[in-house]
Design a protein around this motif. Structure first.
Motif, PDB file in Angstrom:
ATOM      1  N   UNK A  27     -40.475 -13.442 -82.700  1.00  0.00           N
ATOM      2  CA  UNK A  27     -41.053 -12.340 -81.971  1.00  0.00           C
ATOM      3  C   UNK A  27     -40.411 -12.270 -80.591  1.00  0.00           C
ATOM      4  N   UNK A  28     -40.158 -11.072 -80.132  1.00  0.00           N
ATOM      5  CA  UNK A  28     -39.472 -10.874 -78.857  1.00  0.00           C
ATOM      6  C   UNK A  28     -40.415 -11.055 -77.676  1.00  0.00           C
ATOM      7  N   UNK A  29     -39.843 -11.504 -76.575  1.00  0.00           N
ATOM      8  CA  UNK A  29     -40.603 -11.640 -75.340  1.00  0.00           C
ATOM      9  C   UNK A  29     -40.571 -10.323 -74.577  1.00  0.00           C
ATOM     10  N   UNK A  30     -41.465 -10.177 -73.615  1.00  0.00           N
ATOM     11  CA  UNK A  30     -41.546  -8.985 -72.783  1.00  0.00           C
ATOM     12  C   UNK A  30     -41.352  -9.407 -71.323  1.00  0.00           C
ATOM     13  N   UNK A  31     -40.114  -9.369 -70.822  1.00  0.00           N
ATOM     14  CA  UNK A  31     -39.848  -9.816 -69.452  1.00  0.00           C
ATOM     15  C   UNK A  31     -40.642  -9.043 -68.398  1.00  0.00           C
ATOM     16  N   UNK A  32     -40.890  -7.768 -68.637  1.00  0.00           N
ATOM     17  CA  UNK A  32     -41.663  -6.975 -67.681  1.00  0.00           C
ATOM     18  C   UNK A  32     -43.090  -7.475 -67.561  1.00  0.00           C
ATOM     19  N   UNK A  33     -43.735  -7.714 -68.686  1.00  0.00           N
ATOM     20  CA  UNK A  33     -45.096  -8.245 -68.674  1.00  0.00           C
ATOM     21  C   UNK A  33     -45.114  -9.650 -68.086  1.00  0.00           C
ATOM     22  N   UNK A  76     -45.360 -22.845 -66.913  1.00  0.00           N
ATOM     23  CA  UNK A  76     -44.984 -21.888 -67.950  1.00  0.00           C
ATOM     24  C   UNK A  76     -44.395 -22.637 -69.127  1.00  0.00           C
ATOM     25  N   UNK A  77     -44.685 -22.134 -70.327  1.00  0.00           N
ATOM     26  CA  UNK A  77     -44.165 -22.774 -71.539  1.00  0.00           C
ATOM     27  C   UNK A  77     -43.977 -21.711 -72.614  1.00  0.00           C
ATOM     28  N   UNK A  78     -42.899 -21.802 -73.353  1.00  0.00           N
ATOM     29  CA  UNK A  78     -42.681 -20.885 -74.471  1.00  0.00           C
ATOM     30  C   UNK A  78     -43.594 -21.271 -75.631  1.00  0.00           C
ATOM     31  N   UNK A  79     -44.419 -20.310 -76.059  1.00  0.00           N
ATOM     32  CA  UNK A  79     -45.272 -20.506 -77.229  1.00  0.00           C
ATOM     33  C   UNK A  79     -45.830 -19.157 -77.674  1.00  0.00           C
ATOM     34  N   UNK A  80     -46.392 -19.111 -78.875  1.00  0.00           N
ATOM     35  CA  UNK A  80     -46.971 -17.896 -79.447  1.00  0.00           C
ATOM     36  C   UNK A  80     -45.957 -16.756 -79.543  1.00  0.00           C
ATOM     37  N   UNK A  81     -44.692 -17.069 -79.653  1.00  0.00           N
ATOM     38  CA  UNK A  81     -43.673 -16.029 -79.728  1.00  0.00           C
ATOM     39  C   UNK A  81     -43.433 -15.351 -78.400  1.00  0.00           C
ATOM     40  N   UNK A 111     -44.364  -9.508 -76.580  1.00  0.00           N
ATOM     41  CA  UNK A 111     -43.912  -8.129 -76.593  1.00  0.00           C
ATOM     42  C   UNK A 111     -45.026  -7.114 -76.823  1.00  0.00           C
ATOM     43  N   UNK A 112     -46.057  -7.459 -77.519  1.00  0.00           N
ATOM     44  CA  UNK A 112     -47.073  -6.469 -77.854  1.00  0.00           C
ATOM     45  C   UNK A 112     -48.403  -6.657 -77.136  1.00  0.00           C
ATOM     46  N   UNK A 150     -51.851  -0.583 -72.959  1.00  0.00           N
ATOM     47  CA  UNK A 150     -52.666   0.299 -72.118  1.00  0.00           C
ATOM     48  C   UNK A 150     -53.582  -0.518 -71.212  1.00  0.00           C
ATOM     49  N   UNK A 151     -54.083  -1.629 -71.708  1.00  0.00           N
ATOM     50  CA  UNK A 151     -54.985  -2.477 -70.915  1.00  0.00           C
ATOM     51  C   UNK A 151     -54.209  -3.284 -69.873  1.00  0.00           C
ATOM     52  N   UNK A 152     -53.158  -3.981 -70.277  1.00  0.00           N
ATOM     53  CA  UNK A 152     -52.445  -4.795 -69.282  1.00  0.00           C
ATOM     54  C   UNK A 152     -51.617  -3.941 -68.346  1.00  0.00           C
ATOM     55  N   UNK A 153     -51.372  -2.695 -68.725  1.00  0.00           N
ATOM     56  CA  UNK A 153     -50.661  -1.758 -67.851  1.00  0.00           C
ATOM     57  C   UNK A 153     -51.534  -1.229 -66.722  1.00  0.00           C
ATOM     58  N   UNK A 154     -52.837  -1.404 -66.835  1.00  0.00           N
ATOM     59  CA  UNK A 154     -53.785  -1.011 -65.789  1.00  0.00           C
ATOM     60  C   UNK A 154     -53.853  -2.175 -64.795  1.00  0.00           C
ATOM     61  N   UNK A 155     -53.306  -1.966 -63.600  1.00  0.00           N
ATOM     62  CA  UNK A 155     -53.206  -3.052 -62.617  1.00  0.00           C
ATOM     63  C   UNK A 155     -54.549  -3.713 -62.325  1.00  0.00           C
ATOM     64  N   UNK A 156     -55.592  -2.910 -62.158  1.00  0.00           N
ATOM     65  CA  UNK A 156     -56.908  -3.462 -61.825  1.00  0.00           C
ATOM     66  C   UNK A 156     -57.481  -4.272 -62.983  1.00  0.00           C
TER      67      UNK A 156
END
Length: 109
Positions: A1-7, A23-28, A44-45, A84-90
């Motif tokens: 599964x791909x990572x999401x560098x932005x998140x 930090x540790x790589x896990x859960x894809x 990524x998702x 949509x949820x994690x994109x909401x800063x608050x």
């Protein structure tokens, strides 16, 4: 599964220089641990957040937030926040602050 560098960067910024954070790589994706206890993850998702059993009711009422399911098994006390949820800063800040508050109560590993 791909990572999401932005998140991943959003989570890093929100967590800041918290003492005992790793930090540790896990859960894809990438996971953050506080004093050895799993705190949250980014992939990524979705953003995975540990709120603790009985502490997740408010989060599950938010659009785009659901109980985390891993290999078909529901994980009480953990939530999965979609884009949509994690994109909401608050909301992202509130979720991560709640995770920090809970995981700080756990004994170090």
């Amino acid at each position: 599964m791909a990572r999401d560098p932005g998140l991943e960067e959003l989570v890093r910024e929100a967590l800041g220089q918290e003492p005992g954070l790793d930090e540790k790589r896990m859960f894809g994706g990438l996971a953050w641990l506080l004093h050895g206890n799993l705190l949250c993850g980014a992939r990524v998702d979705s953003m995975l957040v540990r709120l603790g059993k009985g502490n997740d009711g408010w989060a599950l009422e938010q659009p785009g937030v659901a109980t985390m399911v891993m290999q078909g098994r529901s994980m009480p006390g953990w939530v999965r926040a979609g884009a949509a949820a994690y994109g909401d800063d608050a909301l992202r800040r509130r979720l991560l602050d709640a995770a920090l508050a809970f995981v700080r109560t756990l004994p170090p590993k």
